[in-house]
Design a protein around this motif. Structure first.
Motif, short mmCIF file in Angstrom:
data_model
loop_
_atom_site.label_atom_id
_atom_site.label_comp_id
_atom_site.label_asym_id
_atom_site.label_seq_id
_atom_site.Cartn_x
_atom_site.Cartn_y
_atom_site.Cartn_z
N GLU A 52 -5.62 5.85 7.39
CA GLU A 52 -6.65 6.58 7.06
C GLU A 52 -8.77 5.79 7.14
O GLU A 52 -9.26 6.50 7.74
N LEU A 71 9.00 2.93 0.11
CA LEU A 71 7.86 4.05 -0.45
C LEU A 71 6.38 3.00 -0.49
O LEU A 71 5.55 3.77 0.00
N TRP A 72 6.49 2.46 -0.87
CA TRP A 72 5.38 0.80 -0.86
C TRP A 72 4.67 0.80 0.19
O TRP A 72 3.88 1.08 0.47
N LYS A 73 5.40 0.72 1.66
CA LYS A 73 5.00 0.21 2.64
C LYS A 73 4.78 1.24 3.41
O LYS A 73 3.86 1.56 4.11
N LYS A 74 5.93 2.79 2.70
CA LYS A 74 4.65 3.47 4.01
C LYS A 74 3.57 4.01 3.48
O LYS A 74 2.41 4.50 4.32
N PHE A 75 3.35 4.33 1.87
CA PHE A 75 2.29 4.55 1.38
C PHE A 75 0.85 3.73 2.20
O PHE A 75 -0.04 3.49 2.22
N CYS A 76 1.50 2.32 1.82
CA CYS A 76 0.01 1.28 2.71
C CYS A 76 -0.09 1.06 4.49
O CYS A 76 -1.17 1.62 4.49
N CYS A 77 0.79 2.20 4.85
CA CYS A 77 0.43 2.29 6.71
C CYS A 77 -0.46 3.64 6.26
O CYS A 77 -1.21 3.67 7.52
N LEU A 78 -0.19 4.75 6.19
CA LEU A 78 -0.91 5.75 5.73
C LEU A 78 -2.31 5.21 4.84
O LEU A 78 -3.15 5.92 5.17
N ILE A 79 -2.45 4.50 3.82
CA ILE A 79 -4.11 3.88 3.84
C ILE A 79 -4.92 3.58 5.23
O ILE A 79 -6.05 3.93 4.90
N SER A 80 -3.72 2.55 5.88
CA SER A 80 -4.27 1.97 6.65
C SER A 80 -4.93 2.79 8.16
O SER A 80 -6.05 2.80 8.55
#
Length: 412
Positions: free
Chosen positions: A38, A27-36
């Motif tokens: 955007e 979940l943390w890895k997916k969240f970081c990818c979304l932030i980068s």
């Protein structure tokens, strides 16, 4: 049994803890990818052929109303798939281009996709500048002034409209200068139009309009003459220079206003000779083997009393060892003892013939009965045929190849 239960509980707890940790990590890895994703605002440096094709298919189905009004330069399909690296803002250059790329096939519509398009350069405004006007800065050595004017002709009212614009770089004899201009329409030298006097300036701005009444049949036989004067403190007029402008080579219409500039010339203040004088220029091009004669004008010709019926022209003949080679003549000018021609003639002459060749200029008059009468004559050439000013003119022409040498000569 208690030990087995404790061991099972420990193992189960450990597996549950590992499962929770793995889930949290994913979940943390997916969240970081979304932030980068955007935060990605800079343009993509490299785009694959597949991405471009995909963007094209997406943009092709968009409604026409949603298309951007600003249309950038589109990379042709044959260049898609090449690598581009970012240089500066909105400028790209190609890297590792493939000269053997096979062009893509298929129809190409006017609604070609703008997605995947690159701005490859900007317009250089220096390439679209008009050539600089050097007429007010480029003055030759010995220049005594330059005059600007415009002319147009009204066919219906038969009026010649002359606009006196300005004069620049006057060279007066006194410290101060108050210039004005007289305008003649030759051959009429008895009447003229005059501009206002500009006080204490070497660069007068006139912007004045003048009208001459002249029929369209006689227009091309007339010549404009501008005389620039200076008024001193004692109210005496001093001629600074003149401009002679024949109208015969100009196309004058209502919708064709010509703006012209000419350098001032010094007027020949010496009285004319007994039979009149003629002014012409000589030039020899040693590379082309061409002798050029420019018949400019004549003055002080002895015409009969009924001069309005007399037409005057100049005949130029090339001689070699006193043998006639070729002759040419100017157009005839009616009824003027001071005709202006400004006509150029060329003769093929080898450089080895300059010591034996000569030019004969004859001023002739003809009447309605086609009778011809010789008004004056002169010969210019080498030492074999001439002396004095005629010989000097010839020698100066040879010493200054490709340069027009202008002089006055007395007729015999």
């Amino acid at each position: 049994e208690q030990a087995v239960a404790v061991a099972g509980g420990v193992i189960g707890g450990t597996l549950l803890f590992v499962l929770i940790g793995i889930t949290a990590y994913l979940l943390w890895k997916k969240f970081c990818c979304l932030i980068s994703y955007e935060k990605l605002t800079s343009p993509v440096k490299k785009t694959s052929t597949y991405a471009i094709s995909q963007d094209q298919s997406t943009s092709d189905i968009q409604p026409k109303s949603t298309r951007s009004r600003s249309v950038p330069f589109i990379i042709p399909p044959t260049l898609h798939g090449r690598d581009w690296s970012n240089l500066t803002n909105e400028e790209y250059i190609q890297e590792h281009s493939d000269p053997y790329m096979i062009p893509q096939s298929g129809p190409r519509s006017s609604f070609h996709s703008l997605a995947g398009a690159y701005v490859v350069g900007t317009i250089n405004p220096e390439l679209y500048k008009f050539p600089e006007d050097k007429s007010e800065t480029d003055f030759p050595e010995g220049n005594i002034g330059r005059l600007w004017f415009s002319i147009e002709y009204e066919q219906e009212s038969e009026k010649l409209l002359v606009s006196l614009i300005k004069v620049r770089k006057l060279q007066p004899t006194a410290d101060s200068c108050s210039p004005f201009v007289k305008i003649y329409l030759l051959p009429d030298e008895r009447s003229y139009l005059q501009s206002k006097t500009k006080q204490k300036t070497l660069n007068p701005q006139f912007d004045e309009n003048f009208v001459f009444q002249v029929s369209s049949r006689m227009l091309l036989q007339r010549t404009l003459k501008f005389l620039v004067y200076h008024v001193d403190q004692q109210k005496k007029h001093h001629l600074l220079g003149q401009v002679i402008f024949p109208l015969k080579n100009e196309t004058l219409t209502d919708d064709n206003k010509l703006v012209i500039w000419r350098d001032l010339e010094k007027e020949n203040l010496e009285p004319p000779s007994e039979y009149g004088d003629i002014q012409f220029s000589l030039s020899y091009n040693d590379y082309l083997g061409r002798l050029t004669v420019v018949v400019l004008r004549a003055r002080g010709l002895k015409l009969p009393e009924e001069s309005h019926a007399v037409s005057v022209y100049v005949k130029v003949s090339l001689m070699n060892h006193n043998k006639f080679i070729k002759s040419k003549k100017t157009a005839a000018v009616l009824g003027s003892p001071n005709p202006v021609y400004n006509e150029t003639f060329s003769f093929k002459t080898d450089q080895t013939e300059l010591d034996t060749a000569s030019l004969s200029l004859s001023v002739l008059q003809s009447t309605k009965g086609e009778k011809k009468h010789l008004l004056g004559h002169l010969v210019v050439g080498p030492f074999m045929y001439t002396r004095g000013k005629e010989l000097e003119h010839w020698n100066e022409m040879i010493s200054k190849p490709k340069e027009l040498v202008k002089r006055w000569h007395a007729l015999c």
